[in-house]
Design a protein around this motif. Structure first.
Motif, short mmCIF file in Angstrom:
data_model
loop_
_atom_site.label_atom_id
_atom_site.label_comp_id
_atom_site.label_asym_id
_atom_site.label_seq_id
_atom_site.Cartn_x
_atom_site.Cartn_y
_atom_site.Cartn_z
N MET A 66 27.52 -59.95 -11.86
CA MET A 66 28.15 -61.13 -12.71
C MET A 66 29.43 -61.20 -11.56
SD MET A 66 27.22 -63.73 -14.42
CE MET A 66 27.81 -64.54 -15.80
N ALA A 67 29.93 -60.08 -11.98
CA ALA A 67 31.41 -60.21 -11.09
C ALA A 67 31.54 -60.89 -9.56
CB ALA A 67 32.21 -58.80 -11.70
N GLN A 68 30.35 -60.18 -9.21
CA GLN A 68 30.19 -60.56 -7.79
C GLN A 68 29.96 -61.85 -7.41
OE1 GLN A 68 27.14 -58.12 -6.61
NE2 GLN A 68 28.01 -56.00 -6.00
N LEU A 69 29.92 -62.68 -8.00
CA LEU A 69 29.92 -64.69 -8.36
C LEU A 69 30.99 -64.94 -8.44
CD1 LEU A 69 26.41 -65.31 -10.43
CD2 LEU A 69 26.89 -64.49 -8.77
N SER A 70 30.97 -65.98 -7.09
CA SER A 70 32.19 -66.50 -7.53
C SER A 70 32.28 -68.04 -8.50
CB SER A 70 32.77 -67.73 -5.67
OG SER A 70 31.53 -68.55 -5.66
N TRP A 71 33.62 -68.63 -8.36
CA TRP A 71 34.53 -69.18 -9.52
C TRP A 71 32.69 -70.57 -9.99
CZ3 TRP A 71 35.50 -74.32 -9.77
CH2 TRP A 71 36.06 -74.61 -8.25
N PRO A 72 32.69 -70.96 -8.75
CA PRO A 72 31.29 -72.54 -8.44
C PRO A 72 30.40 -71.52 -8.72
CG PRO A 72 33.29 -72.35 -6.81
CD PRO A 72 33.04 -70.76 -6.92
N GLN A 73 29.67 -70.20 -8.66
CA GLN A 73 28.67 -70.06 -9.28
C GLN A 73 28.87 -69.24 -10.35
OE1 GLN A 73 28.71 -67.02 -5.84
NE2 GLN A 73 27.09 -66.64 -5.46
N ARG A 74 29.40 -69.28 -11.10
CA ARG A 74 30.06 -69.20 -12.38
C ARG A 74 29.51 -70.51 -13.57
NH1 ARG A 74 34.32 -65.17 -12.69
NH2 ARG A 74 34.16 -64.76 -10.32
N THR A 75 29.83 -71.02 -12.68
CA THR A 75 30.25 -72.51 -13.09
C THR A 75 28.89 -73.05 -13.05
OG1 THR A 75 32.14 -72.54 -12.55
CG2 THR A 75 31.36 -74.78 -13.38
N ALA A 76 27.86 -73.11 -12.06
CA ALA A 76 26.76 -73.68 -12.10
C ALA A 76 25.93 -72.81 -13.38
CB ALA A 76 26.23 -73.33 -11.18
N LEU A 77 26.19 -71.48 -13.49
CA LEU A 77 25.37 -70.31 -13.98
C LEU A 77 25.53 -70.99 -15.60
CD1 LEU A 77 23.42 -68.78 -14.13
CD2 LEU A 77 24.58 -66.45 -14.26
N ALA A 78 26.56 -71.17 -15.95
CA ALA A 78 27.01 -72.38 -17.36
C ALA A 78 26.71 -73.41 -17.54
CB ALA A 78 28.34 -71.65 -17.26
N LEU A 79 26.32 -74.13 -16.42
CA LEU A 79 26.22 -75.21 -16.39
C LEU A 79 24.62 -75.29 -16.75
CD1 LEU A 79 26.34 -78.57 -16.39
CD2 LEU A 79 26.46 -77.67 -14.09
N GLY A 80 24.16 -74.98 -15.84
CA GLY A 80 22.57 -74.30 -16.80
C GLY A 80 22.27 -73.71 -17.19
N ALA A 81 22.82 -73.06 -17.96
CA ALA A 81 22.24 -72.81 -19.05
C ALA A 81 22.59 -73.42 -20.61
CB ALA A 81 23.31 -71.18 -19.92
N LEU A 82 23.76 -74.68 -20.26
CA LEU A 82 23.38 -76.15 -20.67
C LEU A 82 22.76 -76.93 -20.85
CD1 LEU A 82 26.30 -77.19 -22.42
CD2 LEU A 82 26.42 -78.13 -20.57
N LEU A 83 22.68 -77.21 -19.94
CA LEU A 83 21.61 -78.39 -19.50
C LEU A 83 20.04 -77.62 -20.28
CD1 LEU A 83 21.80 -78.87 -16.07
CD2 LEU A 83 21.65 -80.15 -17.92
N VAL A 84 19.76 -76.23 -20.23
CA VAL A 84 18.67 -75.70 -21.37
C VAL A 84 18.99 -76.12 -21.90
CG1 VAL A 84 17.17 -73.83 -21.32
CG2 VAL A 84 17.92 -74.05 -18.73
N THR A 85 19.25 -75.55 -23.35
CA THR A 85 20.15 -75.80 -24.24
C THR A 85 19.62 -77.54 -24.49
OG1 THR A 85 22.04 -73.94 -24.27
CG2 THR A 85 21.48 -75.25 -26.16
N TRP A 86 20.13 -78.24 -23.67
CA TRP A 86 20.50 -79.69 -23.79
C TRP A 86 19.05 -80.01 -24.41
CZ3 TRP A 86 23.87 -83.47 -20.56
CH2 TRP A 86 23.82 -84.57 -21.28
N ALA A 87 17.92 -79.42 -23.31
CA ALA A 87 16.74 -79.98 -22.88
C ALA A 87 15.69 -79.29 -24.46
CB ALA A 87 15.90 -79.33 -22.26
#
Length: 126
Positions: A1-22
């Motif tokens: 997780m620490a190796q991910l750039s900030w856009p990748q971490r943001t994409a991961l958080a956005l993906g989790a948010l979308l699954v919760t929204w689903a």
């Protein structure tokens, strides 16, 4: 997780948010939106670990959410009409996805080493 750039971490958080929204959409009885949010959330989260894939999925999801926003606003009472709040969320998600894709390009360019011009490149020192 620490190796991910900030856009990748943001994409991961956005993906989790979308699954919760689903899951919320499914509980509210909106299966078409649950499928859309679940599929895009899983795609965003699954590709967040490779920057080129994050860029590609960010671009595609930006198009998807902006089209869903336009379709929902243009078809009042249709299957993708989510009202004002849902439309605003789809618009925000569309632009956020495009921003993630653009940020991945920026991170790729800034991590690429630059080389100084060489005289064989046609540059002549005076």
């Amino acid at each position: 997780m620490a190796q991910l750039s900030w856009p990748q971490r943001t994409a991961l958080a956005l993906g989790a948010l979308l699954v919760t929204w689903a899951l919320v959409d499914l509980a509210a009885g909106r299966p078409p939106l649950a499928v859309l949010h679940g599929a895009t959330g899983l795609a965003m989260a699954a590709t967040a670990f490779r920057r080129p894939l994050t860029r590609l999925v960010g671009t595609l999801m930006g198009v998807v959410f902006l089209v869903v926003f336009a379709y929902g606003v243009g078809d009042q009472g249709g299957p993708l009409d989510t009202g004002f709040a849902g439309g605003a969320a789809h618009l925000l998600l569309g632009f956020a996805s495009v921003a993630i894709a653009e940020s991945c390009v920026w991170c790729e360019r800034s991590s690429t080493p630059r080389r100084l011009p060489h005289p064989s490149d046609g540059y002549r020192s005076q």
